[in-house]
Design a protein around this motif. Structure first.
Motif, PDB file in Angstrom:
ATOM      1  N   ASP A  61       0.853  -1.314   0.117  1.00 30.82           N
ATOM      2  CA  ASP A  61      -0.006  -0.005   0.010  1.00 30.82           C
ATOM      3  C   ASP A  61       0.878   1.261   0.104  1.00 30.82           C
ATOM      4  O   ASP A  61       0.330   2.266   0.185  1.00 30.82           O
ATOM      5  CB  ASP A  61      -0.925  -0.031   1.270  1.00 30.82           C
ATOM      6  N   ALA A  62       2.012   1.312  -0.148  1.00 37.07           N
ATOM      7  CA  ALA A  62       2.927   2.231  -0.102  1.00 37.07           C
ATOM      8  C   ALA A  62       2.788   3.063  -1.514  1.00 37.07           C
ATOM      9  O   ALA A  62       2.619   2.469  -2.751  1.00 37.07           O
ATOM     10  CB  ALA A  62       4.479   1.952  -0.050  1.00 37.07           C
ATOM     11  N   PRO A  63       2.986   4.288  -1.396  1.00 38.91           N
ATOM     12  CA  PRO A  63       2.512   5.186  -2.438  1.00 38.91           C
ATOM     13  C   PRO A  63       3.363   5.092  -3.709  1.00 38.91           C
ATOM     14  O   PRO A  63       3.052   4.809  -4.771  1.00 38.91           O
ATOM     15  CB  PRO A  63       2.822   6.657  -1.944  1.00 38.91           C
ATOM     16  N   TRP A  64       4.843   4.614  -3.551  1.00 33.92           N
ATOM     17  CA  TRP A  64       5.547   4.302  -4.604  1.00 33.92           C
ATOM     18  C   TRP A  64       5.202   2.969  -5.266  1.00 33.92           C
ATOM     19  O   TRP A  64       5.531   2.939  -6.606  1.00 33.92           O
ATOM     20  CB  TRP A  64       7.208   4.195  -4.041  1.00 33.92           C
ATOM     21  N   VAL A  65       4.352   2.147  -4.767  1.00 34.89           N
ATOM     22  CA  VAL A  65       3.888   1.039  -5.398  1.00 34.89           C
ATOM     23  C   VAL A  65       2.876   1.371  -6.654  1.00 34.89           C
ATOM     24  O   VAL A  65       3.235   0.856  -7.581  1.00 34.89           O
ATOM     25  CB  VAL A  65       3.519   0.003  -4.550  1.00 34.89           C
ATOM     26  N   SER A  66       2.111   2.086  -6.247  1.00 36.40           N
ATOM     27  CA  SER A  66       1.009   2.599  -7.332  1.00 36.40           C
ATOM     28  C   SER A  66       1.776   3.534  -8.316  1.00 36.40           C
ATOM     29  O   SER A  66       1.527   3.187  -9.394  1.00 36.40           O
ATOM     30  CB  SER A  66      -0.090   3.376  -6.773  1.00 36.40           C
ATOM     31  N   GLN A  67       2.790   4.229  -8.161  1.00 36.01           N
ATOM     32  CA  GLN A  67       3.494   4.794  -8.915  1.00 36.01           C
ATOM     33  C   GLN A  67       4.512   4.175  -9.962  1.00 36.01           C
ATOM     34  O   GLN A  67       4.561   4.040 -10.857  1.00 36.01           O
ATOM     35  CB  GLN A  67       4.671   5.768  -8.133  1.00 36.01           C
ATOM     36  N   LEU A  68       4.978   3.103  -9.312  1.00 36.38           N
ATOM     37  CA  LEU A  68       5.664   1.761 -10.062  1.00 36.38           C
ATOM     38  C   LEU A  68       4.935   1.400 -10.932  1.00 36.38           C
ATOM     39  O   LEU A  68       5.215   0.993 -12.331  1.00 36.38           O
ATOM     40  CB  LEU A  68       6.214   1.022  -9.089  1.00 36.38           C
ATOM     41  N   ILE A  69       3.756   0.870 -10.385  1.00 36.06           N
ATOM     42  CA  ILE A  69       2.574   0.172 -11.478  1.00 36.06           C
ATOM     43  C   ILE A  69       2.316   1.231 -12.450  1.00 36.06           C
ATOM     44  O   ILE A  69       2.073   0.809 -13.733  1.00 36.06           O
ATOM     45  CB  ILE A  69       1.390  -0.270 -10.661  1.00 36.06           C
ATOM     46  N   LYS A  70       1.818   2.336 -12.394  1.00 36.11           N
ATOM     47  CA  LYS A  70       1.484   3.157 -13.215  1.00 36.11           C
ATOM     48  C   LYS A  70       2.615   3.535 -14.329  1.00 36.11           C
ATOM     49  O   LYS A  70       2.276   3.562 -15.541  1.00 36.11           O
ATOM     50  CB  LYS A  70       1.301   4.714 -12.637  1.00 36.11           C
ATOM     51  N   GLU A  75       2.621   4.369 -21.536  1.00 37.95           N
ATOM     52  CA  GLU A  75       3.024   4.181 -23.049  1.00 37.95           C
ATOM     53  C   GLU A  75       4.460   4.289 -23.138  1.00 37.95           C
ATOM     54  O   GLU A  75       4.808   3.492 -24.275  1.00 37.95           O
ATOM     55  CB  GLU A  75       2.373   5.435 -23.779  1.00 37.95           C
ATOM     56  N   LYS A  76       5.116   4.933 -22.539  1.00 39.09           N
ATOM     57  CA  LYS A  76       6.673   4.817 -22.840  1.00 39.09           C
ATOM     58  C   LYS A  76       7.277   3.518 -22.685  1.00 39.09           C
ATOM     59  O   LYS A  76       8.183   3.039 -23.246  1.00 39.09           O
ATOM     60  CB  LYS A  76       7.326   5.904 -21.939  1.00 39.09           C
ATOM     61  N   VAL A  77       6.807   2.643 -21.739  1.00 42.12           N
ATOM     62  CA  VAL A  77       7.271   1.478 -21.553  1.00 42.12           C
ATOM     63  C   VAL A  77       6.721   0.475 -22.243  1.00 42.12           C
ATOM     64  O   VAL A  77       7.299  -0.411 -22.977  1.00 42.12           O
ATOM     65  CB  VAL A  77       6.989   1.066 -19.805  1.00 42.12           C
ATOM     66  N   LYS A  78       5.422   0.757 -22.857  1.00 38.79           N
ATOM     67  CA  LYS A  78       4.767  -0.086 -23.846  1.00 38.79           C
ATOM     68  C   LYS A  78       5.639   0.276 -25.213  1.00 38.79           C
ATOM     69  O   LYS A  78       5.969  -0.939 -25.811  1.00 38.79           O
ATOM     70  CB  LYS A  78       3.301   0.378 -24.032  1.00 38.79           C
ATOM     71  N   ALA A  79       5.945   1.277 -25.732  1.00 36.70           N
ATOM     72  CA  ALA A  79       6.862   1.749 -26.729  1.00 36.70           C
ATOM     73  C   ALA A  79       8.039   0.889 -26.740  1.00 36.70           C
ATOM     74  O   ALA A  79       8.603   0.509 -27.545  1.00 36.70           O
ATOM     75  CB  ALA A  79       6.863   3.104 -27.040  1.00 36.70           C
ATOM     76  N   PHE A  80       8.738   1.148 -25.352  1.00 34.02           N
ATOM     77  CA  PHE A  80      10.237   0.398 -25.342  1.00 34.02           C
ATOM     78  C   PHE A  80       9.796  -1.356 -25.552  1.00 34.02           C
ATOM     79  O   PHE A  80      10.969  -1.871 -26.280  1.00 34.02           O
ATOM     80  CB  PHE A  80      10.529   0.731 -23.941  1.00 34.02           C
ATOM     81  N   ILE A  81       9.159  -1.785 -24.832  1.00 36.54           N
ATOM     82  CA  ILE A  81       8.981  -3.180 -24.952  1.00 36.54           C
ATOM     83  C   ILE A  81       8.641  -3.484 -26.570  1.00 36.54           C
ATOM     84  O   ILE A  81       9.247  -4.562 -26.855  1.00 36.54           O
ATOM     85  CB  ILE A  81       7.864  -3.670 -24.140  1.00 36.54           C
TER      86      ILE A  81
END
Length: 93
Positions: A61-70, A75-81
């Protein structure tokens, strides 16, 4: 039909003499194959062997986890993959 196990290092030479080969993505890429282009079938992103992004239960439930998932779903990660793996990696999202 006979199914035999072929050592990874022998797959490239075996491709010329067998009807079909089942191999992991990394082996295919090392042999210059692109699963999206060269496969007869390919697992989708919901495969039980898909990569898993995990965190400790105490951090879920840490804030950084939702930021990591987001960020991971961006789209940037999608394009990279898509560009890095020539459309051969299937994403489950």
């Amino acid at each position: 039909m006979q199914i035999i196990e072929i050592p990874t290092e022998d797959m490239q030479t075996s491709l010329q003499s067998v009807a079909a080969v089942v191999m992991p993505f990394s082996t295919a890429m090392n042999l210059g194959l692109y699963p999206a282009r060269d496969s007869l079938v390919i697992e989708d992103g919901h495969s039980p062997y898909a990569g898993i992004l995990a965190v400790k239960d105490k951090d879920k439930d840490a804030p950084w986890v939702s930021q990591l998932i987001k960020a991971y779903h961006s789209e940037k990660v999608k394009a990279f993959i898509l560009s890095q793996f020539n459309g051969s990696v299937r994403r489950p999202w």
